[in-house]
Scaffold this motif. Structure first.
Motif, short mmCIF file in Angstrom:
data_model
loop_
_atom_site.label_atom_id
_atom_site.label_comp_id
_atom_site.label_asym_id
_atom_site.label_seq_id
_atom_site.Cartn_x
_atom_site.Cartn_y
_atom_site.Cartn_z
N PRO A 1 0.83 -1.21 0.00
CA PRO A 1 0.00 0.00 0.00
C PRO A 1 0.87 1.26 0.00
O PRO A 1 1.83 1.34 0.75
CB PRO A 1 -0.79 -0.11 1.32
CG PRO A 1 -0.78 -1.58 1.65
CD PRO A 1 0.53 -2.10 1.12
N GLY A 2 0.53 2.19 -0.84
CA GLY A 2 1.29 3.45 -0.91
C GLY A 2 2.30 3.47 -2.04
O GLY A 2 2.72 4.53 -2.48
N THR B 1 3.84 7.18 -1.85
CA THR B 1 3.26 8.38 -1.25
C THR B 1 4.02 8.80 0.01
O THR B 1 3.81 9.89 0.52
CB THR B 1 1.80 8.12 -0.84
OG1 THR B 1 1.77 7.01 0.07
CG2 THR B 1 0.94 7.80 -2.05
N ASN B 2 4.86 7.90 0.51
CA ASN B 2 5.64 8.20 1.71
C ASN B 2 6.89 7.33 1.71
O ASN B 2 6.93 6.27 1.05
CB ASN B 2 4.82 7.99 2.98
CG ASN B 2 4.53 6.53 3.22
OD1 ASN B 2 5.29 5.85 3.90
ND2 ASN B 2 3.46 6.01 2.62
N TRP C 1 8.28 5.42 3.98
CA TRP C 1 8.22 4.10 4.60
C TRP C 1 7.66 3.07 3.62
O TRP C 1 8.22 1.98 3.45
CB TRP C 1 7.38 4.15 5.86
CG TRP C 1 7.39 2.87 6.64
CD1 TRP C 1 8.36 2.42 7.47
CD2 TRP C 1 6.36 1.87 6.63
NE1 TRP C 1 8.01 1.20 7.99
CE2 TRP C 1 6.79 0.84 7.50
CE3 TRP C 1 5.13 1.74 5.99
CZ2 TRP C 1 6.02 -0.30 7.74
CZ3 TRP C 1 4.36 0.61 6.23
CH2 TRP C 1 4.81 -0.40 7.10
N SER C 2 6.57 3.43 2.95
CA SER C 2 6.02 2.51 1.95
C SER C 2 7.03 2.25 0.85
O SER C 2 7.17 1.13 0.36
CB SER C 2 4.73 3.09 1.35
OG SER C 2 3.73 3.20 2.34
N LEU D 1 -2.69 8.51 4.84
CA LEU D 1 -1.68 7.49 4.56
C LEU D 1 -2.18 6.16 5.13
O LEU D 1 -3.02 6.16 6.04
CB LEU D 1 -0.33 7.85 5.22
CG LEU D 1 0.47 8.98 4.57
CD1 LEU D 1 1.68 9.35 5.42
CD2 LEU D 1 0.91 8.62 3.15
N PRO D 2 -1.67 5.03 4.61
CA PRO D 2 -2.13 3.73 5.15
C PRO D 2 -1.89 3.64 6.65
O PRO D 2 -0.91 4.19 7.17
CB PRO D 2 -1.26 2.72 4.39
CG PRO D 2 -0.86 3.41 3.12
CD PRO D 2 -0.74 4.87 3.47
N GLU E 1 -0.74 1.39 8.54
CA GLU E 1 0.47 0.74 9.05
C GLU E 1 1.72 1.63 8.91
O GLU E 1 2.78 1.29 9.42
CB GLU E 1 0.71 -0.61 8.35
CG GLU E 1 0.96 -0.52 6.86
CD GLU E 1 -0.32 -0.66 6.04
OE1 GLU E 1 -1.39 -0.20 6.52
OE2 GLU E 1 -0.26 -1.20 4.92
N VAL E 2 1.58 2.75 8.24
CA VAL E 2 2.72 3.67 8.13
C VAL E 2 3.08 4.20 9.52
O VAL E 2 2.20 4.65 10.24
CB VAL E 2 2.40 4.83 7.17
CG1 VAL E 2 3.50 5.89 7.19
CG2 VAL E 2 2.17 4.32 5.76
#
Lengths: 747, 153
Positions: free
Chosen positions: A278-279, A295-296, A298-299, B15-16, B18-19
């Motif tokens: 996801p992301g 989108t970030n 971490w993803s 944001l998801p 789990e982030v």
């Protein structure tokens, strides 16, 4: 000229490839001023490449990488001293890449002789060599050269700006320039009328710059006194902008993943699993690795770990032991250098006691706190890019090459750096960001290296081995014969940066060993190079980080074999050779109350290293406690000639000590199956609050010798001082780093 | 979409779940004072407070944030610094400065519970916060100094 050319050809130096070019072009051409890279905006005036004035005030351009060493404040203070304006009234900017910002400070380090002997003709030639900086685009922050570089230059920039502003005021008032004075950012007429610099700047810019003699030290008001660092408030409030903090509208976040077998090719990859995260938005092929865009961050990092790769092997031995076997073989072959070779080091003087010892140090990652990153946006005909780097001209060039653009179409921003220690003297993180941006036209993107990606793709401090043979007699050293083998940091660095390794003896490989002020009548230090393709490079204090441990551990072993006090043994060899070096050893003796005797359960060690023009001596005290050995106390003495900002000099010294102790205690990069085994701080730890010794005293000796660097020289003696203290405590000699496996430290 | 209270202000982060909170702050809300150093709670650079407790924001999923978040930006601002931040400035603690947001947040949590910490208590509280520039002696001095000032305040 021919003499310079000759030295250039036979020396191995940071700039020797460029020295050849410099000589070919001629010194005269090199001395012509480089164009002023500042393009003043509306209402701004650039009086010279370092001083920019607009209606709001005076801005000083400090084209240096701020990695924590405080260079911005010190350089601004140099300008302020001559410009008659309070240092904290100045704004400071890094400025654009520009040839006018070449580093003059690199020259003296280029000479193939001990720095402490540099004087007379040698110094003259060293100054000539600084022209190399211009040809080589050496806008470089490194080698503890910033203060050396800026000490006169920035004061001249301030003095010239001041006199030119006075000339403009003189014309306006219809009086002579000499009748005017300056204070607090204004020109003051004889009748007390004040004209702020901001009101004179436009007129001053139309004049030919006026030069002036520099003020004597006795007139200084700011230099020599500790100044409030301009970066403290932003760093205490989280508002300082590091490379990783660049934020642009519509920005995407990407993570880099490259071959763990460094330098090996990417034969193929399957992005399917990454695209399920996801992301994650896309996986971009970068040729020898991928960027996962999300989108970030971490993803993006999760995605990067999910990509399935087919990697080719790297161009170097697959295991640490094979690398060290290569070092051992190199030591059996021809020497690359014998830069110290006095007397007869082959024949043990009659009646002397022989001392033998072998040492080994590991590969090291810089492990700076801020992982690498770059941010870029590509617009087809131009690119804007941000990174925290130590060489902006090279970075801009690398970005331009990735984008197929002329250099002037790339706007390069150099941000604050969350530590550098040598790792940011490369273009790779800037170039990858540019490569990715080209694939995403019009989209701002930040490319981040995870901590693991950073640690497994360092330009490591190369590992090395040493074999020393010494002779002691009548309480002193009569013979020293050292052999040092490893990979060449400089050859690898120059190959990466300019595509070729300089020929000749590798000075940096043996610095910290061949160039120390010990008057031993029969002394030789030879360097041996093993060549394989693992990229390596400079790490805080470079060669001295290795050889400071080797040589000064061995000096300690010889002292004990000679039945002498380790500190007095060194001092006796040093006194007639270099008074400054003897001075710091005496200073640390006094500061620490060194007697040579320690009570049960306490060990003390002393070590010394002369590096980057600065002699440094350190004493470490270790305590045996129920919880293990504690590094309890430290004392430091150093002589940088002159301390422009004493508080900052002290910070660099205890910081350098901590960096050296961190490596000595914990750190090593090892290889298995061709990949670095350490990934993060849990297996590459460092000194922390509870393991940092109390730094009881730091003595700054100001001998008045020409000013020298301070960012690196605190590091080299740390490991040897600790090892020598451990011997005093335990009777066990530490010859292989890191030490945490061998000794039971408090954790 | 997660709803959080950060520094006293309500925020929504797209944001998801789990982030980790770290990245929600940095990438979702452009609050970049909180730093990424290791991603595995080994360095402390990402330290923030949740309901006043110091936590590693790289280890708290956005969906699991259990209370009000305070970051370095909420402790004080350039115009109105907290006593602790001013002590950091007065002692010229920072070198590269990258770890200092986390150091300050950790120290703030210590002082909230232990107003006059001993050296041993500082050691224990700060052991998880790495500084590669080795600024520890000045961090210790700044904490002691701030403790005195906060007692007097």
């Amino acid at each position: 000229m021919s003499r310079i050319g000759k030295i250039a050809r036979r020396s191995f130096l940071i700039g020797s490839a460029a020295i050849a070019g410099g000589v070919a072009f001629g010194v005269y051409a090199a001395r012509r001023p480089a164009p002023n890279p500042l393009v003043p905006g509306e209402g701004e005036v650039a009086l010279n490449p370092f001083v920019l004035i607009d209606g709001e005030g005076v801005t000083v351009i400090v084209p240096k990488a701020e990695m924590g060493q405080g260079v911005r404040t010190t350089w601004a203070t140099l300008v302020a001293e001559e410009l008659d304006i309070a240092p904290d009234a100045l704004r400071i900017e890094h400025g654009p890449p520009g040839k006018a910002y070449y580093n003059r400070g690199m020259g003296a380090q280029a000479l193939p002789m001990p720095e402490y002997k540099v004087s007379g003709w040698a110094e003259t030639i060293g100054n000539q060599l600084t022209v190399v900086g211009k040809f080589f685009d050496m806008q470089v922050t490194g080698g503890s050269t910033s203060t050396v570089d800026g000490f006169e230059k920035m004061r001249h920039a301030g003095a010239s700006a001041r006199e030119t502003l006075k000339e403009a005021a003189a014309r306006r008032f219809g009086v002579s320039r000499s009748s005017l004075k300056t204070e607090d950012g204004a020109v003051v007429a004889p009748d007390g009328t004040r004209l702020p610099y901001t009101e004179l700047a436009v007129e001053a810019a139309e004049l030919d710059p006026v030069t002036a003699d520099l003020r004597p030290r006795s007139d200084w008001r700011y230099l020599g006194k500790s100044q409030p660092r301009e970066d403290q408030m932003p760093k205490a409030t989280g508002t300082a902008e590091f490379s990783i903090d660049v934020r642009l509208p519509g920005m995407k976040f990407a993570a880099l993943k490259r071959n763990p077998y460094q330098g090996g090719a990417m034969k193929g990859f399957d992005p399917a699993a990454a695209l399920e995260v996801p992301g994650v938005e896309q996986v971009v092929d970068l040729g020898d690795g991928v960027a996962v865009v999300a989108t970030n961050s971490w993803s993006a990092m999760q995605g990067a770990e999910a990509v399935v790769f087919d990697w080719a092997e790297g161009p170097y031995p697959a295991t640490t032991e094979e690398m060290y076997d290569a070092f051992a073989r190199a030591m059996e072959g021809d020497a690359n250098s014998a830069l110290l070779d006095n007397g007869d080091a082959d024949t043990m003087p009659e009646g002397a006691t022989e001392v033998l010892a072998d040492y080994r140090v590991p590969y090291l990652s810089h492990a700076q706190m801020e992982p690498l990153s770059g941010t870029a946006v590509y617009h087809g005909d131009r690119m804007e890019i941000w990174s925290g780097n130590q060489l902006p001209i090279h970075c801009r060039r690398a970005a331009a090459a990735e984008a197929g653009l002329p250099e002037e179409a790339v706007t390069m921003h150099t941000t604050l750096m969350g530590g550098g220690f040598g790792r940011r003297g490369y273009t790779d993180f800037t170039a990858y960001a540019a490569r990715l941006a080209v694939k995403l036209p019009g989209v701002p993107v930040q490319l981040l290296w995870s901590r693991e990606e950073d640690m497994t793709h360092g330009f490591y401090r190369p590992g090395a081995i040493a074999s020393f043979r010494g002779g002691v007699k009548d309480g002193t050293a009569v013979l020293l014969d050292g052999k040092i083998a490893g990979q060449s940091a400089t050859a690898s660095y120059m190959e990466i940066l300019v595509g070729m390794a300089p020929p000749g003896p590798d000075k940096i490989h043996v610095e910290g060993a061949f160039d120390q002020p010990y008057a031993i009548p029969n002394a030789r230090v030879r360097g041996y190079l093993a060549k394989f393709g693992l990229p390596v490079g400079p790490w805080r204090s470079v060669g001295a980080s290795v050889n400071g441990f080797f040589l000064d551990s061995f000096m300690d072993e010889m002292a004990h074999a000679a039945g002498a006090d380790p500190l007095e043994f060194r001092l006796a060899l040093m006194r007639g050779e270099d008074a400054r070096s003897a001075g710091v050893l005496e200073a640390v003796r006094e500061a620490s109350g060194w007697t040579g005797a320690t009570p049960e359960g306490v060990g003390r060690g002393v070590a010394f290293c002369y590096s980057f023009g600065t002699p440094v001596a350190e004493v470490i005290e270790v305590h045996q406690t129920d919880a293990g050995i504690r590094i309890a106390k430290a004392w430091i003495a150093a002589d940088p000639g002159l301390a422009l900002d004493p508080d900052n000099v002290k910070a660099q010294l205890f910081g350098g000590l901590a960096y050296g102790l961190s490596a000595a205690l914990h750190q090593q990069i090892t290889f298995a199956d061709g990949a670095a085994e350490q990934l993060n701080y849990y297996d590459y730890d460092a000194i922390r609050m509870h393991t940092m010794p109390e730094v009881v005293d730091i003595r700054i000796v100001e001998s008045g010798h020409r000013i020298s660097g301070i960012g690196e020289p605190g590091t080299p003696p740390a490991a040897a001082a600790l090892a020598n203290a451990l011997f005093d405590l335990t009777g066990k000699r530490a010859r292989t780093l890191p030490l945490a496996g061998e000794f039971d430290f408090v954790t | 979409m997660a709803n959080l209270t950060i520094n006293g202000t309500a925020h929504s982060v797209d944001l998801p779940d789990e982030v980790p909170l770290l990245w929600a702050l940095r990438d979702g809300l452009n609050m970049t004072g909180t730093k990424y150093g290791c991603g595995v709670a080994a360095c402390g650079a990402c330290t923030v407070h949740i309901d006043g407790e110091a936590v590693r924001s790289c280890q708290v999923a956005l969906g699991d944030v259990w209370g009000e978040v305070t970051t370095i930006e909420g402790l004080g601002t350039p115009e109105d610094m907290a006593i602790l931040q001013q002590a950091w400035v007065d002692h010229q603690v920072a070198q590269c400065g990258y770890c200092q947001s986390g150091q300050i947040m950790q120290a703030a949590a210590l002082l909230a519970v232990t107003p006059e910490p001993t050296d041993e208590e500082i050691d224990e509280a700060m052991a998880g916060n790495l500084c590669r520039c080795g600024t520890y002696p000045r961090i210790r001095s700044a904490i002691h100094d701030a403790a005195k000032q906060m007692q007097g305040a």
